[in-house]
Write an enzyme that holds these catalytic residues in place. Structure first.
Site, PDB file in Angstrom:
ATOM      1  N   ASP A  90       1.030  -1.133  -0.301  1.00  0.00           N
ATOM      2  CA  ASP A  90       0.110   0.165   0.031  1.00  0.00           C
ATOM      3  C   ASP A  90       1.079   1.741   0.011  1.00  0.00           C
ATOM      4  O   ASP A  90       2.152   0.971  -0.227  1.00  0.00           O
ATOM      5  CB  ASP A  90      -0.655   0.097   1.120  1.00  0.00           C
ATOM      6  CG  ASP A  90      -0.328  -0.215   2.609  1.00  0.00           C
ATOM      7  OD1 ASP A  90       1.152  -0.629   2.582  1.00  0.00           O
ATOM      8  OD2 ASP A  90      -0.686  -0.681   3.491  1.00  0.00           O
ATOM      9  N   GLU A 476       1.670 -10.885   0.027  1.00  0.00           N
ATOM     10  CA  GLU A 476       2.142  -9.398  -0.352  1.00  0.00           C
ATOM     11  C   GLU A 476       3.528  -9.201   1.032  1.00  0.00           C
ATOM     12  O   GLU A 476       4.639  -9.271   1.477  1.00  0.00           O
ATOM     13  CB  GLU A 476       1.477  -8.488   1.053  1.00  0.00           C
ATOM     14  CG  GLU A 476       1.609  -7.401   1.505  1.00  0.00           C
ATOM     15  CD  GLU A 476       0.399  -6.077   1.666  1.00  0.00           C
ATOM     16  OE1 GLU A 476      -0.518  -6.760   2.711  1.00  0.00           O
ATOM     17  OE2 GLU A 476       0.430  -5.246   1.882  1.00  0.00           O
TER      18      GLU A 476
END
Ligand SMILES: *[C@@H]1O[C@H](CO)[C@@H](O)[C@H](O)[C@H]1NC(C)=O
Ligand SMILES: *[C@@H]1O[C@H](CO)[C@@H](O)[C@H](O)[C@H]1NC(C)=O
Ligand SMILES: *[C@@H]1O[C@H](CO)[C@@H](O)[C@H](O)[C@H]1NC(C)=O
Length: 497
Positions: A90, A476
């Site tokens: 992110d 991730e």
């Protein structure tokens, strides 16, 4: 390219190969593990940027004191907060894990920088990218910036950092709203980095150390958790589950290593007994790292906390060894270490790092650890465990899969990472808005931009990996998976067998 050529070579030499017998190119993996940090850079990118599909981003990360607020009444000017790292897939700058990653990069260089060759320079750059930012985040006495970016708005969008248009709210802790964990971890990062830079740039090193001392004082004097002070802006993202006592001792340990001042040794003596999580080490809990770090610092000391620290460091090792009667971690049938929670490879890399450092300590003191039940842990065994974890990550596993992007023949192609999964600015100049990215998130194509060196959360307990963008627990990458791996790869690069 990674091992395919080596494989051919070895086959030609007539050796029988098993999956686990693959030889790895640790030097290549080391270079890539450091390159990854360039892909996570926020701010104005330098001309030396090698991961060129990434561009400048978040150049407006500036805290502007609202005229009508009493929250930060002492601030009169803008505070420049450009720079630092996006922590994972992110675009938020979470300073608590960012600081831990920086401490681990610095520790990697302190222990194993001598084995990094030409990559040492890049490792130093990776550290400095963070410390420049932390100098900004701690530039106003009495405040420590803890985070930049509204995490709810950010997570609601799938946007390139270069396009980001969600609120870049800056969150600070202060005397009235303290955050000892985030402040003490930043102090640890600055102190560890000052040790790294002492050899290369004394002036910069001194600047980092002076700031570390001040930030640690602030963390210690105004005690409290940023959980309480910043509430839902930091929890449930990077909640401080383990409390801030560990970061205070960790900060003191790094400051002791950097300054040798008895004040910090006394501080450790007085406070280390409160730390009970001997088996834990990561962005939240520092306990095992403290015990390993301090055991080396106390080698010739008669400190009264030494037996406690050594005993806990030994217990940590015995909690990891698969043959130990007190083992607390699990292993998959392919041999990967597992602990509860997400981003599992963070445990494999952080524990491997501590094992290599502690192996060095055991060797220096000519010691083996007695885990009970006739199980002894020698330095050699610790290195073997670390090597097994690294080899697994690089492809010696039942799925024949490397978990480092861009290394080996088969690696994750759909990582949960906004910048990697959206077309680069070079390929698509137009703005892609908040929900404009959903198409790229949802499709089955490989990510268009290789985030070379990124190590993902990793496979499940059955050694299998779905390679699904939505499955962020496994797909991730994070800075704190890579940071300790940098040191581990440097070590094996110069000790391949
Ligand atoms: C921080 O918040 C988490 C989640 O609510 C909680 O479990 C933890 O105990 C809190 N930590 C501190 C130091 O208050
Ligand atoms: C500890 O003392 C021994 C013996 O005096 C010495 O050889 C060694 O270098 C010392 N180690 C440290 C880390 O100071
Ligand atoms: C992994 O490689 C080995 C050896 O080449 C092979 O026997 C095995 O079937 C492969 N496994 C997978 C899941 O591809």
């Amino acid at each position: 390219m990674g091992f395919p050529q080596r494989l051919l070579f070895i086959l030609a030499a007539g050796t029988i190969l098993s999956v686990t017998g693959l030889e790895h190119n640790y030097g290549e993996a080391l270079s890539k593990s450091i390159l990854f940090f360039e892909g996570q850079r926020s701010g104005k990118l330098p001309p030396t940027q090698r991961m060129t599909w990434r561009k400048d981003s978040a150049l407006q990360d500036v805290y502007i004191v609202p005229a009508d607020t009493t929250v930060l009444p002492f601030l009169r000017n803008k505070v420049d907060l450009v720079g630092g790292y996006y922590d994972a897939g992110d675009n938020v700058k979470f300073n608590f894990p960012m600081a831990f990653s920086t401490t681990m990069l610095a520790w990697s260089v302190i222990e194993f920088g001598k084995f990094m060759g030409p990559d040492l320079k890049h490792a130093l750059d990776a550290i400095r990218w963070a410390t420049e930012y932390f100098l900004k985040a701690t530039s106003i006495p009495g405040f420590v910036f803890a985070q930049v970016g509204d995490p709810y708005a950010d997570h609601n969008c799938w946007e390139r950092p270069e396009d980001m248009d969600t609120p870049r709210t800056a969150f600070a802790v202060s005397r009235d709203f303290p955050g000892s964990e985030v402040s003490a971890e930043i102090a640890a990062a600055l102190a560890a980095s000052s040790i790294v830079y002492r050899k290369y740039h004394l002036g910069y090193s001194t600047r980092l150390l002076q700031r570390a001392i001040k930030v640690f004082d602030f963390a210690d004097k105004y005690r409290g958790s940023y959980n309480d002070s910043l509430g839902p802006w930091v929890c449930p993202f990077y909640c401080d589950f383990s409390g801030y006592q560990d970061e205070l001792v960790w900060g003191a340990a790094w400051l002791f290593k950097a300054t040798k001042r008895p004040y910090y040794a006394d501080y450790i003596d007085k406070n280390v007994h409160n730390l009970k999580n001997f088996a834990e080490f990561g962005w939240d809990s520092k306990d095992a790292g403290i015990n390993v770090l301090v055991s080396k610092l106390l080698i010739n000391s008669s400190s009264n906390s030494k037996p406690f620290i050594l005993n806990n460091a030994d217990k940590f090792v015995c909690s990891v060894l698969p043959e130990s009667p007190s083992v607390l971690v699990s292993y998959s049938s392919g041999g990967l270490l597992f602990k509860p929670g997400g981003s599992n490879l963070q445990h494999a890399t952080a524990i491997s790092f501590l094992f290599l450092v502690y192996a060095g300590y055991l060797k220096q003191t000519n010691k083996e650890i007695d885990c009970g039940g006739k199980v002894f842990a020698s330095p050699k065994r610790l290195k073997q465990i670390a090597r097994g974890q690294v080899d697994y990550i690089l492809g010696s596993n039942p799925a024949n899969m490397s978990y480092m992007v861009g290394y080996g023949a088969k690696y994750p192609e759909r990582i949960h990472h906004r910048a990697s999964s959206l077309p680069s600015v070079d390929e698509h100049r137009g703005h892609i808005g908040c929900k404009g990215g959903s198409f790229y998130f949802d499709n089955q194509n490989a990510n268009p931009n290789l985030l070379v060196g990124a190590v993902v959360g990793g496979p499940d307990m059955k050694d299998s990996y779905a390679d699904s963008r939505a499955d962020f627990v496994h797909s991730e990458p994070t800075t704190y998976i890579n940071a300790p791996l940098v040191g581990v790869l440097a070590y094996f690069n110069s000790h391949p067998s």
